[in-house]
Enzyme design. Structure first.
Site, PDB file in Angstrom:
ATOM      1  CD  GLN A  71     -11.442   2.624  -0.272  1.00  0.00           C
ATOM      2  OE1 GLN A  71     -11.585   2.605   0.945  1.00  0.00           O
ATOM      3  NE2 GLN A  71     -11.366   3.752  -0.968  1.00  0.00           N
ATOM      4  CE1 TYR A 126      -4.020   2.083   0.528  1.00  0.00           C
ATOM      5  CE2 TYR A 126      -2.443   3.463   1.699  1.00  0.00           C
ATOM      6  CZ  TYR A 126      -3.673   3.303   1.085  1.00  0.00           C
ATOM      7  OH  TYR A 126      -4.545   4.364   1.024  1.00  0.00           O
ATOM      8  CG  ASP A 138      14.099   8.973   5.304  1.00  0.00           C
ATOM      9  OD1 ASP A 138      13.891   7.957   5.986  1.00  0.00           O
ATOM     10  OD2 ASP A 138      13.681  10.098   5.626  1.00  0.00           O
ATOM     11  CG  ASN A 161      -6.141   6.974   6.112  1.00  0.00           C
ATOM     12  OD1 ASN A 161      -6.390   5.789   6.313  1.00  0.00           O
ATOM     13  ND2 ASN A 161      -6.799   7.688   5.212  1.00  0.00           N
ATOM     14  CD  GLN A 208      12.627  11.894  10.271  1.00  0.00           C
ATOM     15  OE1 GLN A 208      11.768  11.020  10.256  1.00  0.00           O
ATOM     16  NE2 GLN A 208      13.324  12.204   9.182  1.00  0.00           N
ATOM     17  CD  GLU A 223       3.095 -32.118  26.689  1.00  0.00           C
ATOM     18  OE1 GLU A 223       2.492 -32.319  25.609  1.00  0.00           O
ATOM     19  OE2 GLU A 223       3.943 -31.232  26.842  1.00  0.00           O
ATOM     20  CG  HIS A 272       0.625 -36.952  20.884  1.00  0.00           C
ATOM     21  ND1 HIS A 272      -0.712 -36.688  20.841  1.00  0.00           N
ATOM     22  CD2 HIS A 272       1.246 -35.881  20.329  1.00  0.00           C
ATOM     23  CE1 HIS A 272      -0.906 -35.507  20.285  1.00  0.00           C
ATOM     24  NE2 HIS A 272       0.266 -34.995  19.967  1.00  0.00           N
ATOM     25  CD  GLU A 309      10.635   5.811  11.991  1.00  0.00           C
ATOM     26  OE1 GLU A 309      10.262   5.366  10.893  1.00  0.00           O
ATOM     27  OE2 GLU A 309      10.199   6.876  12.471  1.00  0.00           O
ATOM     28  CG  HIS A 314       7.975  12.572   7.930  1.00  0.00           C
ATOM     29  ND1 HIS A 314       7.531  12.041   6.747  1.00  0.00           N
ATOM     30  CD2 HIS A 314       9.275  12.202   8.028  1.00  0.00           C
ATOM     31  CE1 HIS A 314       8.507  11.388   6.160  1.00  0.00           C
ATOM     32  NE2 HIS A 314       9.581  11.465   6.914  1.00  0.00           N
TER      33      HIS A 314
END
Length: 422
Positions: free
Chosen positions: A183, A121, A353, A206, A251, A407, A412, A319, A254
Site C-alpha cells: 500500500q 521505503y 554498512d 518483503n 551476513q 529506413e 524524416h 554483493e 540478516h
C-alpha cells in the site's frame, strides 16, 4: 558449513523471487484499492496488516522530538559522523552538465537534471535501519532532489522507530509517513489525498513490497528488486580464522536466505573456519536465522590456486567481497564482478554498512555482473543537447536524408530537405 573442492564453475545466482500467483493478486488488489480510495485504504490496510489504527498518516514534529529522547547522545554523534562520511563520498560522484562548440557553429552537450521527487521505503519488522535512511537520502540530496519522502510501517503503538526518525530529521527530511507494505508503494506511485506521488521509488522490503514495485514500474522508476544479503570472503592461509568466521556470520544473521561463502586455496583454513563458525554460532542472538542461512546458502569452496579462487569470486559476482590475503591490493585488478570490495583484514563488511562512506545499497543475486551500487547517478536524468548550425546541416543534409530513406522514412528525409528548398 559444507566444504567443496572447485575450480571455477560455481554460482550464487538464485531465481529472483517472483512470489506466488496468490501474492501477486493480493498486491494488484491493494494497488487498485489505494488508487480508488486513497488515505482511507492506507489506514484500513495499516490496521489490517500492522495492527494499529492511525488518525494521521504523517509523522508529527512531536513524534520526532520524542524520538530524540529515545536516542542516546553517543548514538546521535555516531549518526552525524556517519552522515558526514557518506556525504563526502557521494559529493565526489556528482556529474556536471557539459557543452562543446565545434568550428562550424554546432553545439552538443548533456544536461544533468535532478529528479523532482523520490520515495524511500524503510522496512519495519524485527529490525530498524537508520543506516538505510542515510544511504538513500544523502545521495538524493547531493544530486539536488528537492522532495524526498519516507514511508515505513508503524509499530503497534503507531510510531516509527526512534533511530529512523532521528536519522531522517538530521538530514532535514520533512515528509515521513507511517505506511508500509504494497500500500505504501501504491501511494508513492499514484498518490493519495495526503501523499503526493513521486518519480522514483527506492528501498527494500518483503515480497509484497517487491511485487508492488514491479507492478508500478513504468508509472514510476524503481531502484532494483533487492535480494537477500550476500558475502564472499576470498582468503589465503595468512588470514585470521576468527575474523573470517565473524564476517561470514555478520551476513548470515540478516536473513534465512542470506548467503555467506568462503573461497580459499587452503584446505587447512577451510576446516578451521568451518569449526570456528560453529563455535561463534553458539552465542549469537540471531542463531536460528544464521543457522538456516548457512545450511541452505552457506559454503566453503576450496581451489587449487589463488588464481582459481579469484575466478570463483568472479563467477559468484557477490554483493560484498572481502579480500583477506597477504597482498589484497595486488588482486584488485583481477576482480571484475562485485558490488563492493573490502581490502584487508581491517576492512570488515560492517565498516561499509554503516560508516566508511560508500553506499551499502548494492546489487545482489549475481547482478554485480552488470550493475552497480546506489549512487548519485540514480537520482538524476540526462538530456542530450543539440544545436546544429546552418553550415553543418547543409554539409550533412544529404547523408541524413539518405539514411532516413534507407529506413523507409520519407518524412524524416523531407524534414531535413525542407530547410534548403528555394
Amino acid at each position: 558449513m559444507k566444504i567443496e573442492r572447485v575450480k571455477s564453475r560455481v554460482s550464487l545466482r538464485r531465481t529472483i523471487e517472483s512470489g506466488t500467483e496468490e501474492q501477486r493478486r493480493a498486491v494488484l488488489e491493494i494497488i487498485s484499492t489505494v488508487r480508488a480510495r486513497g488515505d482511507e485504504a492506507l489506514k484500513s490496510y495499516t490496521e489490517k496488516f500492522d495492527g494499529v489504527r492511525l488518525d494521521s498518516l504523517r509523522v508529527t514534529n512531536e513524534e520526532i522530538e520524542a524520538a530524540y529522547q529515545n536516542v542516546s547522545e553517543e548514538a546521535l554523534r555516531i549518526i552525524r559522523e556517519a552522515a558526514e562520511n557518506i556525504r563526502d563520498y557521494h559529493e565526489r560522484q556528482k556529474r556536471e552538465s557539459w557543452i562543446i562548440a565545434k568550428e562550424d557553429g554546432t553545439m552538443l552537450g548533456q544536461k544533468i537534471t535532478p529528479l523532482d521527487a523520490v520515495g524511500l521505503y524503510v522496512p519495519g519488522g524485527t529490525a530498524a535501519y537508520p543506516s538505510s535512511v542515510l544511504m538513500n537520502v544523502i545521495p538524493a540530496q547531493v544530486a539536488g532532489v528537492k522532495r524526498i519522502v519516507i514511508t515505513s510501517p508503524p509499530n503497534k503503538n503507531g510510531t516509527l522507530p526512534a533511530g529512523v526518525l532521528v536519522a531522517a530529521s538530521e538530514l532535514g527530511v520533512k515528509e515521513i509517513y507511517k505506511v508500509g507494505g504494497a500500500q505504501a508503494i501504491a501511494a508513492l506511485a499514484y498518490g493519495t489525498e495526503t501523499i503526493r506521488p513521486v518519480d522514483k521509488i527506492f528501498g527494500p522490503g518483503n515480497i509484497y513490497v517487491a511485487l508492488a514495485k514491479r507492478e508500478v514500474f513504468g508509472q514510476v522508476a524503481i531502484d532494483m528488486i533487492a535480494g537477500p544479503s550476500e558475502i564472499v570472503v576470498l582468503a589465503d592461509e595468512t588470514a585470521n580464522v576468527n575474523e573470517i568466521a565473524a564476517d561470514l556470520l555478520s551476513q548470515a544473521e540478516h536473513d534465512e536466505r542470506a548467503s555467506a561463502i568462503l573461497v580459499t586455496p587452503s584446505m587447512k583454513l577451510a576446516l578451521a573456519v568451518a569449526s570456528e563458525v560453529k563455535k561463534q554460532l553458539e552465542t549469537l542472538p540471531r542463531k536460528a536465522i544464521a543457522v538456516s542461512a548457512l545450511e541452505n546458502y552457506g559454503a566453503i569452496y576450496v581451489t587449487e590456486t589463488l588464481a582459481e579462487a579469484v575466478e570463483v569470486v568472479n563467477e559468484l559476482a557477490p554483493e560484498h567481497l572481502e579480500v583477506m590475503t597477504a597482498e589484497p591490493m595486488q588482486l584488485l585488478g583481477q576482480i571484475r564482478h562485485a558490488g563492493a570490495i573490502f581490502l584487508g583484514r581491517f576492512s570488515s563488511e560492517p565498516v561499509g554498512d554503516y560508516f566508511a562512506g560508500p553506499n551499502h545499497v548494492l546489487p545482489t543475486n549475481g547482478t554485480a555482473r552488470f550493475s552497480s551500487g546506489l549512487s548519485v547517478d540514480e537520482f538524476v536524468k540526462k538530456s542530450s543537447i543539440i544545436f546544429y548550425s546552418e553550415p553543418a546541416l547543409q554539409r550533412n543534409a544529404g547523408k541524413i536524408a539518405a539514411f532516413a530513406r534507407l529506413e523507409g522514412l520519407e518524412a524524416h528525409a523531407r524534414a531535413v530537405e525542407e530547410r534548403f528548398k528555394k
